[in-house]
Every structure is written in C-alpha cells, then in structure tokens.
Write an enzyme that holds these catalytic residues in place. Structure first.
Site, PDB file in Angstrom:
ATOM      1  NE  ARG A 125      47.482  23.295  30.411  1.00  0.00           N
ATOM      2  CZ  ARG A 125      46.190  23.400  30.726  1.00  0.00           C
ATOM      3  NH1 ARG A 125      45.810  23.522  31.978  1.00  0.00           N
ATOM      4  NH2 ARG A 125      45.269  23.373  29.792  1.00  0.00           N
ATOM      5  CD  GLU A 144      44.116  26.977  24.129  1.00  0.00           C
ATOM      6  OE1 GLU A 144      43.890  28.127  23.742  1.00  0.00           O
ATOM      7  OE2 GLU A 144      43.539  26.461  25.089  1.00  0.00           O
ATOM      8  CG  ASN A 146      45.120  27.312  27.842  1.00  0.00           C
ATOM      9  OD1 ASN A 146      44.067  27.684  27.343  1.00  0.00           O
ATOM     10  ND2 ASN A 146      45.570  26.077  27.687  1.00  0.00           N
ATOM     11  CB  SER A 151      43.209  24.698  35.942  1.00  0.00           C
ATOM     12  OG  SER A 151      42.700  24.043  34.815  1.00  0.00           O
ATOM     13  CE  LYS A 305      41.299  28.339  21.400  1.00  0.00           C
ATOM     14  NZ  LYS A 305      41.045  28.521  22.825  1.00  0.00           N
ATOM     15  CE  LYS A 364      41.554  24.654  18.157  1.00  0.00           C
ATOM     16  NZ  LYS A 364      42.735  24.675  19.029  1.00  0.00           N
ATOM     17  CD  GLU A 368      41.348  30.097  26.004  1.00  0.00           C
ATOM     18  OE1 GLU A 368      41.662  28.993  26.481  1.00  0.00           O
ATOM     19  OE2 GLU A 368      41.841  30.536  24.956  1.00  0.00           O
ATOM     20  N   GLY A 369      37.988  27.327  27.812  1.00  0.00           N
ATOM     21  CA  GLY A 369      37.204  26.541  28.737  1.00  0.00           C
ATOM     22  C   GLY A 369      36.667  25.244  28.157  1.00  0.00           C
ATOM     23  NE  ARG A 450      44.652  18.920  29.857  1.00  0.00           N
ATOM     24  CZ  ARG A 450      44.164  20.004  29.270  1.00  0.00           C
ATOM     25  NH1 ARG A 450      43.032  20.531  29.683  1.00  0.00           N
ATOM     26  NH2 ARG A 450      44.793  20.572  28.264  1.00  0.00           N
TER      27      ARG A 450
HETATM   28  N1  LIG Z   1      43.886  21.089  16.135  1.00  0.00           N
HETATM   29  C1  LIG Z   1      43.317  20.192  16.913  1.00  0.00           C
HETATM   30  N2  LIG Z   1      43.311  18.887  16.596  1.00  0.00           N
HETATM   31  C2  LIG Z   1      42.718  17.954  17.379  1.00  0.00           C
HETATM   32  N3  LIG Z   1      42.086  18.244  18.523  1.00  0.00           N
HETATM   33  C3  LIG Z   1      42.047  19.534  18.907  1.00  0.00           C
HETATM   34  C4  LIG Z   1      42.655  20.569  18.128  1.00  0.00           C
HETATM   35  N4  LIG Z   1      42.463  21.733  18.752  1.00  0.00           N
HETATM   36  C5  LIG Z   1      41.778  21.456  19.877  1.00  0.00           C
HETATM   37  N5  LIG Z   1      41.525  20.141  19.977  1.00  0.00           N
HETATM   38  C6  LIG Z   1      40.801  19.463  21.083  1.00  0.00           C
HETATM   39  O1  LIG Z   1      39.908  20.370  21.675  1.00  0.00           O
HETATM   40  C7  LIG Z   1      40.282  20.662  23.034  1.00  0.00           C
HETATM   41  C8  LIG Z   1      40.066  22.124  23.335  1.00  0.00           C
HETATM   42  O2  LIG Z   1      40.798  22.894  22.427  1.00  0.00           O
HETATM   43  P1  LIG Z   1      41.433  24.291  22.826  1.00  0.00           P
HETATM   44  O3  LIG Z   1      42.451  24.059  23.874  1.00  0.00           O
HETATM   45  O4  LIG Z   1      41.867  24.943  21.601  1.00  0.00           O
HETATM   46  O5  LIG Z   1      40.135  25.029  23.387  1.00  0.00           O
HETATM   47  P2  LIG Z   1      39.893  25.759  24.773  1.00  0.00           P
HETATM   48  O6  LIG Z   1      38.448  26.034  24.825  1.00  0.00           O
HETATM   49  O7  LIG Z   1      40.825  26.882  24.877  1.00  0.00           O
HETATM   50  O8  LIG Z   1      40.250  24.652  25.821  1.00  0.00           O
HETATM   51  P3  LIG Z   1      41.000  24.762  27.260  1.00  0.00           P
HETATM   52  O9  LIG Z   1      39.912  24.926  28.239  1.00  0.00           O
HETATM   53  O10 LIG Z   1      41.709  23.450  27.396  1.00  0.00           O
HETATM   54  O11 LIG Z   1      41.934  25.920  27.216  1.00  0.00           O
HETATM   55  C9  LIG Z   1      41.721  20.226  23.154  1.00  0.00           C
HETATM   56  O12 LIG Z   1      42.023  19.851  24.460  1.00  0.00           O
HETATM   57  C10 LIG Z   1      41.788  19.074  22.179  1.00  0.00           C
HETATM   58  O13 LIG Z   1      41.309  17.907  22.794  1.00  0.00           O
HETATM   59 MG   LIG Z   2      42.428  27.347  26.161  1.00  0.00          MG
END
Ligand SMILES: Nc1ncnc2c1ncn2[C@@H]1O[C@H](COP(=O)(O)OP(=O)(O)OP(=O)(O)O)[C@@H](O)[C@H]1O
Ligand SMILES: [Mg+2]
Length: 474
Positions: A125, A144, A146, A151, A305, A364, A368-369, A450
């Site tokens: 996704r 990003e 996934n 999910s 990442k 970052k 994940e999560g 979302r």
């Molecule tokens: N560059 C960005 N600018 C603004 N908000 C961001 C950015 N990167 C991430 N976010 C916010 O942080 C959340 C989580 O970021 P990301 O998807 O990179 O992390 P994750 O831990 O892999 O999350 P997920 O469980 O959704 O895969 C995103 O859904 C978004 O709301």
């Molecule tokens: Mg993710």
C-alpha cells in the site's frame, strides 16, 4: 473545497440526528473492530472509527496515485531481487538498528543457501498526502510504501456503502452516487489465490500469520472469506505456533500442524515487538521454505525508510526501471524531499538543515506501525544527541508534507459528536505475482482514505488516531 458539507457541519441538530444513523449503517455493513478491552473476543464489537462524511480529494491527484501503482509494484519487486543493492543501502542501518539487522541476516542466510521459493506475491500500500503549497497548488506526495501487513483492505471495501447511505439520508442523492466503489480485499484475495494456484498443490493452505492480540480481525476475515469462497483453506497461526509445530520436509515445503503451506501471508512481523527471541527462528524457517511468503524478507526490507530515501537519489530509480522511462518520471513526481543521515558530508548537511528548521521536516527511524516518527523541537533534541555518532544513521529525514486542513466529524465509539480540523492520507493497494522471472499479475486493487484531526502528527486507525474515510472526488 473547504466549503463542502458546510451546511451539515454547521447544523448541530442534523449532525446529532445523522451520526447514529451512520453508526448503525457501519455496523450493518460490517465496518467492525474488536474492543480494546477484549481484543480476542467477538462477543461485543465496536464499529471501526470513521468520518461522518467523505472528504474531498482532488480528482487529478487521485488518478495520479492510481496510475503510478503498477510502477511502484514493479519497482518494489525488482529491488527485492537485487541483494547487492539492499546490502549496500542498508549497510549503515544494520550497524545501529537491531531489528533491521535481524531481518537482513535472514535475508543473507537464504541468499547464501539459495532461494527455495519460486513464486512471489507482493501486497503493498503506497500512502500519500496532498501537499498544499503557498502558491495555492496541491500536489501528491508519497509518505511511504508499506510492503508488509498493509491493512484495511477489507474494511475499506465496506465503507463506501456507509457514506452513500449517509448522503442519501441527507437528501444528497447525486452526491451519494459519486462515492467510488472500492474492493481491495477482493483484489488482495485474487493475488493470494493466484500465488496459491501457482504453488501447485490443491491440498496446500494459505496461512495468515497473526498477532497474539487480534483486534482488527474483521479486516482479515474479508480476505480469508474470499479465499474460502474459492475453496482455498485458510489457517491462522502465530509465529510461535510455527516455531513449535512447523517444519520443512525434504522438499523444503513448509508444514504446520500437518498442513502444507502454499502462501504465508504476514499480518504481523513488521515491528520488533512482534518477535519474541525464539520467533526469529520461525521467520528463518519460513524464509528457507518454498512457501510463497507475502512478503519475503527481501521485499520487507525494500519497504524500509532507508531504501525509500536512497531511491530519491538521482539515477537510482533508473537503475531498476531502465526500460520504463515514463514510469520513472511518474514515480519521481510523487517523491518528497528525502535526506540521508549517513556519516559524511552529506549527512552532516542534513543534520544542519534539520536543526535549523525542525518544523519543516519529519525524522524517521526504520519502524512500522505508527507513532515512531519525530517532529518539531524534538528533532533538534534527538539530533543534538546523536549527530556525532553512528546512531544517527538509524534515521532518515523527510520534508514535512502540509495538507490543507478540512472539517469533518470523526465518529468513534464512546466519542463525542464534534467537528474537527482534519487532514487525510490516501493509500493505494497494489498486488503483484511473479513466477520465476515472469510477472503474471500486476494491478492496483483499490484504495483507502484515512483521516485524522490535525492535532495528531502521527498514528493510524489501530492507534485510535486516524479513522476510515472515503474520497469524494472534486
Ligand atoms: N513527511 C511527512 N509529512 C507529514 N506527515 C507525515 C510525514 N511522514 C509521515 N507522516 C505522518 O506520520 C504517519 C506515519 O508515518 P509513516 O507511514 O512513515 O510511519 P509508519 O510507522 O510506517 O506508519 P504505518 O503504520 O502507517 O505504516 C503518517 O500516516 C502521517 O500521518
Ligand atoms: Mg509504514
């Protein structure tokens, strides 16, 4: 755009009348989640939080996200077949990130041993936000991709009917007809079924790898049931179960509780807490088997990442998509600024710009999560601490995307009916299947929107921050 549904949001009486109707429809449609208190029982369930009304999404950006999905599928799949690239890109990360190191070791192990797996299945996704710039234009920016346990493909198949019903109840029949149909779980199941078929044993099963706490089980069930409809047996097991009762036969088939596993579909295994020490043995066992892992460990690593950041460098995409010049351009168009924190001049510069303007970036780690990213002043604090050590290479820096906030009413069980300023994130589901060198399926299979209140920087639906939504194309 901000004015969409203003007549509803400004009318408290209408809101209070319509919210329970929306909730009942969500329950009837099966937009369900187990409760926090009883995450392993379906005796009492909640509706999954959702927006009262669909959020406006620029049609051109939605189409753009849709049209680049097959390119991303191909890209992920090709990178996963290039161990030397993964090794080079992750070489600094694995020195400081124990989780990525453990995954990498398994990857290395199976590379050295030789892959038994010949059919590959990717379910990913790609997530985006709509960046609103000062000149008034909006652009699609990838957050990003996934590549493991993406999910809400199931539940998002059920939400269009909820918003259609709400709009009809409000006398907005024409608007209701504009809600896009969506069925990612169908496409995901089709991909799994294809991989199962190519594995080539009618008696073999699909194994969902699941967490001990299974709050989001209904989202899984939609996919499971689609498989059962095709007469494909599904079993659900934890990593622990595989460890205790799994083995490989002489053919490297994965056998769990007497079942031969054709496809191992991971809905866990994406964060350190998913593994107790011994569970890593189960992961290795599975990776060594000829079962179709979704994802295999290489593809999981492609979703880091760090790889994302590396892909934004000039000429990296071209390396993988030499024969697809247009795809390269389409993909690059969605990239936000991404910066390395590796040791060296370039990384030093990243530290400098981040500390000078922390509000413009997101820091970052390789996690994940949700809930792991670092924002604002905390970026400064963290970087000041790690900037002179190799620790800093566990992070990447990314431009902060700034969507324009829009009003919506977030419905959560036990919550209040109130209007919040919100931002949305669009996810595009992609599915591909490869047999040996030949890609036999490559599709975009649906979307997820979302929405969350702007006071939260991070956190998804599972964390109770974001809620399910539908795009209303404008
Ligand atoms: N560059 C960005 N600018 C603004 N908000 C961001 C950015 N990167 C991430 N976010 C916010 O942080 C959340 C989580 O970021 P990301 O998807 O990179 O992390 P994750 O831990 O892999 O999350 P997920 O469980 O959704 O895969 C995103 O859904 C978004 O709301
Ligand atoms: Mg993710």
């Amino acid at each position: 755009m901000a004015a969409l549904w203003e007549d509803i949001f400004s009318n408290k009486e209408v809101l209070e009348e319509i919210a329970p109707i929306a909730v009942d429809k969500a329950l009837l449609m099966g937009v369900l989640i187990r409760t926090k208190d009883n995450p392993n029982s379906s005796d009492v369930v909640n509706f999954t939080p959702f927006t009262l009304l669909p959020s406006p999404v620029p049609k051109a950006l939605f189409e753009q996200a849709k049209s680049v999905q097959e390119d991303f599928n191909l890209l992920v799949d090709r990178i996963s077949q290039n161990p030397s690239f993964l090794e080079q890109v992750l070489s600094s990360t694995i020195k400081v990130d124990d989780f990525i190191e453990r995954l990498f070791k398994i990857h290395k192990h199976v590379q050295d041993e030789g892959l038994a797996q010949s059919v590959f299945l990717g379910i990913n996704r790609s997530d985006y936000m709509f960046d609103f710039s000062e000149d008034g234009t909006t652009s699609l920016k990838q957050i990003e991709i996934n590549t493991i346990a993406a999910s809400f493909g199931g539940l998002s198949s059920r939400t269009p009917a909820v918003h259609q019903h709400v709009l009809k109840t409000l006398g907005k029949t024409e608007e209701a007809s504009k809600i896009l149909p969506n069925n990612p779980s169908h496409g995901i199941a089709r991909g799994i079924a294809k991989a199962w078929e190519l594995y080539g044993s009618e008696k073999a099963v699909v194994m969902f790898l699941v967490e001990t706490t299974q709050r989001n089980i209904f989202d899984h069930r939609y996919i499971e049931n689609e498989l059962w409809d095709r007469n494909i047996r599904v079993i659900r097991r934890r990593l622990r179960d595989v460890l205790e009762r799994g083995s490989l036969n002489a053919d490297k088939a994965l056998i769990v509780d007497g079942y031969e596993v054709a496809v191992a579909y991971f809905r866990t295994g994406y964060m350190p807490q998913d593994y107790e020490d011994k569970d890593w043995e189960a992961r290795l066992l599975m990776e060594r088997s000829k079962a179709v892992k979704c994802p295999d460990v290489a593809t999981q690593l492609v979703g880091t990442k760090k790889v994302q950041q590396e892909l934004s460098r000039p000429l990296t995409l071209e390396k993988f998509l030499l024969d697809r010049r247009e795809a390269t351009a389409r993909i690059r168009e969605t990239f936000a600024g991404l910066y390395t924190l590796d040791i060296g001049e370039e990384g030093d510069k990243t530290v400098e710009i981040a500390i000078a303007n922390p509000d413009q970036f997101v820091l970052k780690p390789q996690r994940e999560g949700g809930g792991n990213n670092i924002y604002g002043e905390e970026i400064k604090e963290v970087l000041e601490k790690v900037k002179d050590s190799i620790e800093r290479t566990s992070f990447i820096l990314m431009d902060k995307i700034r969507p324009r906030p829009l009003k919506n009413c977030l419905l959560k069980a036990g919550g209040q009916i109130q209007i919040s300023e919100c931002i949305s994130e669009l996810g595009m589901f992609g599915v591909y299947v490869r047999q040996g060198k030949q890609v036999v399926m490559n599709e975009g299979v649906g979307h997820l929107l979302r929405t969350k209140a702007t006071e939260h920087e991070d956190g998804g639906v599972a964390a109770g921050v974001a809620v399910l939504d539908n795009p209303y194309l404008v």
